[in-house]
Design an enzyme around this catalytic site. Sequence first.
Site, PDB file in Angstrom:
ATOM      1  N   ARG A   5      63.232  53.390  81.939  1.00  0.00           N
ATOM      2  CA  ARG A   5      62.698  53.938  80.569  1.00  0.00           C
ATOM      3  C   ARG A   5      61.428  54.386  80.933  1.00  0.00           C
ATOM      4  NH1 ARG A   5      63.134  55.508  75.508  1.00  0.00           N
ATOM      5  NH2 ARG A   5      61.347  55.023  74.177  1.00  0.00           N
ATOM      6  N   CYS A  21      65.439  54.656  92.412  1.00  0.00           N
ATOM      7  CA  CYS A  21      66.119  54.518  93.386  1.00  0.00           C
ATOM      8  C   CYS A  21      66.219  52.875  93.686  1.00  0.00           C
ATOM      9  CB  CYS A  21      65.735  55.418  94.547  1.00  0.00           C
ATOM     10  SG  CYS A  21      66.915  54.958  96.063  1.00  0.00           S
TER      11      CYS A  21
END
Length: 387
Positions: free
Chosen positions: A316, A222
């Site tokens: 990732r 976020c």
Amino acid sequence: MEIQLGRGKTARRAYGIDEIALVPGNRTLDPSLADTKWRIGNIEREIPIIASAMDGVVDVRMAVRLSQLGALGVLNLEGIHTRYADPDPILDRIASVGKDEFVALMQELYAEPIKPELIEQRIQEIKQQGGIAAVSATPAGASKYGEAVAKAGADLFFVQATVVSTAHLSPESLVPLDLAEFCRSMPIPVVLGNCVTYEVTLNLLKAGAAGVLVGIGPGAACTSRGVLGVGVPQATAIADCAAARDDYYKETGNYIPIIADGGLITGGDICKCIACGADGVMIGSPFARAAEAPGRGYHWGMATPSPVLPRGTRIRVATTGSLEQILVGPAGLDDGTHNLLGALKTSMGTLGAKNIKEMQQVEVVIAPSLLTEGKVYQKAQQLGMGK
């Protein structure tokens, strides 16, 4: 204690999860005696952990497997899984694109319309395999699809946005979702969030929430705190919102769980959230690392594909083990990201807390050096807590 920022402006000091530590009491107990059960709506679970309603975290298979293991997963009803009958090629594209092309690709893929028939289909697929069908939508999505969700037989409905309140002002051309009326009209429990203050939590509880999500912007993927400058560090936010839950319980006799949502990576993070007053937690990136997760080793926020103001990114996280290893062990890593239930039970045993309620009462200290003190070799060699 208020701090003066300058003339005419004061501020209250707020604390994050990394700044606190839990203090053992006068007794300890064997971890096997620690009772971690909790209840949300009319559903009791052995593990107070919910998988976030993010497309890289929960699909039908993950929702079913989490239910089998004693936890809970929430399916995003406004994501890839309800826009495409076969989401696999879409998820492959998301995982393969470069970082510079990512935002534009997400905006393109999420421009595909949501299909109500897929909402019903996904819920039924979860139910048919014996899973708990917990689903999530924004307030606008809840207004549009709430009836279909109830008809399909979902067990829990999470109404989520970056910030949710009962006092939302809209242009005259738009009719905002009446949260209290929605909770009353739905035949299933409705969880509301997100919020970070005592006052809003109390209002959501009075509106009929079956649970309240706490957290604005702490999630790993976020970027709301950077884009909007909005948020409260989780330790303070949880404590404030839990105080509202306790006052509401004293007033009504109705105990509604508070769920810490976002920014939690390790078992220690989960333990500290509960010690601050949470009844359960919602996590995304730790589950995105499961071999069964739909994100192919990637994780992205719910507001990432916004066509106007993206407030998330793709990170990732890699694949580090099976969902079972991550949730209940046995752990294959030494950094606290595997066997989250074992970490909670062991922490409760160390602190002498027999159940979640006692865990909420343990002593907490401000300890900004907790994660760095004496860890110079781990940090230098990128091992354990130094990764």
